[in-house]
Design a protein around this motif. Structure first.
Motif, PDB file in Angstrom:
ATOM      1  N   ASP A   8       7.956   0.034 -30.928  1.00 57.67           N
ATOM      2  CA  ASP A   8       7.234  -1.156 -31.726  1.00 57.67           C
ATOM      3  C   ASP A   8       6.270  -1.880 -30.942  1.00 57.67           C
TER       4      ASP A   8
ATOM      5  N   ALA B   1       1.473  -4.595 -29.042  1.00 61.05           N
ATOM      6  CA  ALA B   1       1.926  -5.799 -29.543  1.00 61.05           C
ATOM      7  C   ALA B   1       2.767  -6.319 -28.249  1.00 61.05           C
TER       8      ALA B   1
ATOM      9  N   SER C 267      -4.739  -3.512 -29.155  1.00 57.69           N
ATOM     10  CA  SER C 267      -3.876  -2.354 -29.895  1.00 57.69           C
ATOM     11  C   SER C 267      -2.177  -2.293 -29.627  1.00 57.69           C
TER      12      SER C 267
ATOM     13  N   LEU D  19       3.455  -0.377 -30.308  1.00 54.70           N
ATOM     14  CA  LEU D  19       2.356  -0.046 -30.733  1.00 54.70           C
ATOM     15  C   LEU D  19       1.873  -1.059 -32.105  1.00 54.70           C
ATOM     16  N   LEU D  20       0.962  -1.683 -32.254  1.00 53.38           N
ATOM     17  CA  LEU D  20       0.417  -2.398 -33.359  1.00 53.38           C
ATOM     18  C   LEU D  20       0.096  -1.732 -34.525  1.00 53.38           C
ATOM     19  N   ASN D  21      -0.590  -0.442 -34.246  1.00 48.43           N
ATOM     20  CA  ASN D  21      -0.995   0.666 -35.121  1.00 48.43           C
ATOM     21  C   ASN D  21       0.474   1.524 -35.253  1.00 48.43           C
ATOM     22  N   PRO D  22       1.002   1.535 -36.418  1.00 46.74           N
ATOM     23  CA  PRO D  22       2.013   2.558 -36.601  1.00 46.74           C
ATOM     24  C   PRO D  22       1.681   4.008 -36.442  1.00 46.74           C
TER      25      PRO D  22
END
Lengths: 657, 177
Positions: free
Chosen positions: B100, B52, B50, B102-105
């Protein structure tokens, strides 16, 4: 020499396209058939120019003619022939040559197919639109992305060769051309759509004529995407095949709208409805291929696949805007002719299920587009930097995929117009049994988890519906029960079911372990023993390759490798995969002793993915299904579930032509 | 005869009820007989999926071979072993890198739109679908003379072949009139 010749071909292509298009427009507006006939000659010249440019570039690559800018960029003395051939599409400028070549090929195929109909204004305009598109791409070759620019060659120069990731696997020779055949293929139906709008002949005639072209383009795009996923799995060495990366999304977007179109077009053919909707879908499909090319080729989004960045970004954006603007304007202009004569009678009907299909495909396309461009928009708006990745797309796409599987089960058994509950209960009985059976088998075999189980159940349900159609058709028509749009489409559905099952199991039951191993040591993952035996390496002028010999279950030796390409100084891992019907064992050499010390430890990553082979098999089946769907089936197949009685026609079919 | 039909209907209903119960049962087994609570190994995997990798174009740290990704993987492993919660790990990573990672905004601020817009579109899509089926359904109860003509025309149409599109498309001139 190659520079001048190649540039000459680009200019020839541009001018032939421009003159052809202008001449065509003039002839059509002034209604001068004799001039219209000459447009064909210009179009053949376009083909000549595209083939010429392609051949010159390949010759330059093989002669290592570094005075050509593109060869200096991607050529190298030591690239093996296959990858040297494929180097043409390893960077932006060359891939535009490939695009132009494929477009010219489609134009030629189109000219040949409709050679008897040149004087029909619908065809005149179609050819004009195709020539305008080709003018744009030849324009890029002449102007902002000229691959043939002559440059000075330093003494003893040898180029860097293509990006190492693009000279690592034979799939590089197939995946991009296949994808381009798909992208560019949508130009032909798009040109027909625009021509239909211009001539005002917006009925079903042009749809029927472009049917096979669209299916062919869709089939190529499907194969291109699946090959891309396979390439990603075999080459990138991260243990996966689909990362929701912007470049992947860019190829998925036209696929989604194209799929929606292939379904809703049947409603129009059968019932005359959804004309505006179909035109919009087709135009967006083409526009999205351009937008996708813009996203992946302009460097505006970060991507692991963005192999080429250049100055064509603004041009592609302008072209995208023109395409969208012209499409929307024409559809609005012809609005009065686009009213549907038909109507939907019931929610339990084939046409209603196709509409539902369109909503769901449209929703997925929207989500994918939003997730891909939103980071750009957010940053432009207030400088927020954010990443939208797999977890987001997965959580959005999952429920949509389940609805798709459900529709794939229900829609094929629904008749047109209206169905009753009893009819559905009867027709869906065996598919439902198959769905429950699939879940039962899965539970007995030890599969657990809500999402995978739902996939197996709905997958079995959908497969049952597809098999029901094919069985009924073959019972009546013999081998012809496999061909034609309906039956071929069912084979495609079966392919999608295999793909869905492959994705669900390979994700849900994946095991991923990384272990540091000394020679002789072993690690146990998912019931298999991996023993690190020894370490080897070899060297050529182009690259240094090192690999570990890893023994699986005391039996076969597999060799995950790392290759360091000297010219670009880039290290590329090459995974070693043991494929299998029930599971793939995927080995990556994460870290290896740089100094070549044979007693040093290595870091080995082992990924076990159950049933991932089903995914590739599904892709193959989808390609096969497209092929069968193109194959001329029997007109108006009698097995299609039609609610109203259709009078027997017999020989009238042939006589009607 | 009619009792035979209703018998058949009744047995059909029973069979479908059986299939429904069987699928609910199988789904429940699959859901609740799962491997028990998440192990720390699974938690590490989920967390590495989850986030980046900050340097690799939106690849997850679990997927990337870059050094920084390996560092974050080690960090996650250490923190999970130390007993940190998901939120703690998330906040620490945002502090060290930026949001950024976080892959899940996140669902606040401007990126909330990414979560809201699809729902809005889905609601509109379904509403549009329902409305168009409803409206069409009502409109087509009675067949007008034009409808009858269209059906007749469609019947003649369907006897022609695919390659026969060269004929002047009659339905087009009709509908445009």
């Amino acid at each position: 020499m190659n520079s001048a010749l190649g540039f000459a071909f680009s200019v020839l292509g541009l001018s032939a396209s421009v003159f052809g298009a202008l001449g065509g427009i003039y002839a059509l507006v002034r209604n001068t058939p004799r001039l219209l006939v000459t447009v064909r000659q210009w179009a053949w010249l376009v083909l000549l120019a595209a083939v010429g440019a392609f051949v010159v570039m390949e010759v330059a690559l093989f002669q290592r003619d570094y005075s050509v800018k593109f060869v200096q960029l991607v050529g190298s003395d030591s690239t093996p022939p296959l990858f040297n051939f494929a180097a043409l599409w390893s960077a932006l400028e060359g891939s535009i040559i490939l695009w132009a070549l494929i477009l010219a090929g489609y134009i030629a195929a189109y000219l040949w197919k409709f050679r008897a109909r040149v004087l029909d204004p619908l065809h005149g305009w179609t050819l004009v639109v195709l020539l305008v598109i080709s003018a744009f791409f030849f324009g890029l070759m002449v102007g902002p992305a000229n691959p043939f620019t002559e440059v000075a060659v330093p003494a003893n120069f040898s180029g860097p060769g293509p990006n190492p990731l693009l000279q690592n696997h034979v799939l590089v020779a197939f995946h991009p051309p296949m994808l381009y055949l798909g992208y560019v293929g949508f130009s032909v139906p798009f040109a027909f759509a625009i021509a239909a709008l211009i001539t005002g002949r917006v009925g079903e005639g042009w749809l029927v004529e472009t049917r096979r072209w669209t299916v062919a383009a869709w089939g190529f795009l499907t194969l291109g995407i699946v090959l891309g996923a396979w390439w990603s799995y075999e080459v990138l060495g991260w243990g996966g095949y689909w990362a929701w990366d912007p470049v992947e999304n860019a190829s998925l977007l036209p696929w989604l709208t194209g799929t929606a179109y292939l379904h809703s077009v049947m409603v129009q053919e059968r019932r005359g409805m959804l004309r505006v909707w179909n035109l919009s879908l087709l135009c967006s499909t083409f526009a999205l291929t351009i937008l996708g090319t813009f996203l992946s080729r302009s460097g505006v989004v970060d991507s692991v696949h963005a192999f080429s960045e250049g100055s064509v970004g603004p041009w592609l954006l302008v072209f995208f805007t023109v395409v969208s603007g012209v499409s929307i304007g024409l559809i609005a202009w012809r609005g009065d002719r686009l009213r549907s004569p038909g109507a939907i009678d019931s929610a339990l009907s084939r046409e209603a299920s196709f509409l539902a299909n369109n909503v769901i495909f449209g929703a997925l396309a929207f989500v994918v587009l939003l997730g891909t461009v939103f980071p750009l928009l957010a940053e432009a708006y207030d400088g927020t930097r954010l990443t939208i990745g797999r977890p987001y797309f997965d959580s959005m796409a999952r429920p949509i995929a389940f609805v798709m599987l459900f529709l794939m089960a229900a829609a094929p058994v629904l008749p047109w117009r209206k169905a009753s509950g009893e009819l559905l209960a009867e027709r869906l009985f065996w598919p439902a049994v198959m769905g429950v059976g699939a879940m039962f088998v899965a539970v007995v075999l030890g599969a657990r988890g809500f999402y995978p189980m739902l996939t197996f159940g709905l997958g079995g349900f959908a497969a049952g519906a597809a098999l029901r159609q094919v069985t009924l058709a073959t019972r009546r028509q013999g081998w012809r029960g496999f061909v034609g749009r309906t039956n071929g489409g069912m084979i495609v559905h079966l392919g999608i079911v295999l793909l869905a099952v492959g994705v669900a199991s390979s994700e849900a039951y994946k095991t991923d372990r990384t272990a540091t191993l000394l020679p002789g040591q072993s690690v146990e993952v998912a019931g298999h023993t991996f023993r690190y035996v020894s370490f080897e390496g070899d060297e050529t002028s182009q690259r240094v390759r090192i690999w570990a010999n890893v023994e699986i279950d005391g039996d076969e030796i597999y060799t995950p490798a790392q290759t360091r390409y000297t010219e670009r100084g880039m290290i590329v891992p090459t995974p070693s995969v043991r494929p299998g019907f029930s599971e793939d064992l995927f080995l990556v050499l994460d870290d290896a002793p740089r100094n070549g010390d044979p007693d040093a430890p290595i870091r080995l990553r082992v990924v076990v993915r159950p049933m991932i082979t089903w995914l590739w098999a599904g892709g193959v089946l989808m390609g096969l299904g497209s092929l069968l769907a193109i194959f001329p089936g029997r007109r108006r197949r009698g097995t299609e579930p039609v609610s109203a009685a259709v009078p027997p026609r017999g020989d009238v079919v042939g006589a009607g032509a | 005869m009619s009792s035979g039909v209703s018998n058949k209907l009744a047995s059909m209903r029973a069979v479908w009820l059986g299939l429904l119960i069987a699928s609910v049962a199988l789904l429940s087994i699959a859901t609740f007989d799962d491997r028990g609570p998440e192990t720390s190994e699974e938690r590490i995997q989920r967390l590495s999926d989850s986030f980046a990798c900050p340097e690799c174009d939106g690849q997850a740290v679990s997927e990337s071979n870059a050094a920084v990704a390996a560092n974050i993987r080690t960090f996650i492993r250490d923190r999970v072993t130390e007993g940190a919660t998901d939120t703690e790990i998330r906040d620490e990573l945002i502090r060290s890198y930026s949001s950024d990672v976080l892959l899940n905004p996140p669902s606040e601020g401007i990126s909330a739109l990414v979560w809201i817009l699809p729902v809005v579109v889905a609601v509109f899509g379904v509403a549009g679908l329902v409305v168009s089926i409803r409206r069409d359904g009502e409109g087509s109860r009675t067949a007008s003379a034009a409808d009858v003509a269209l059906v007749a025309e469609a019947r003649t149409d369907s006897t022609s072949t695919d390659s026969d599109a060269s004929r002047p498309p009659a339905s087009e001139s009709d509908s445009s009139a």
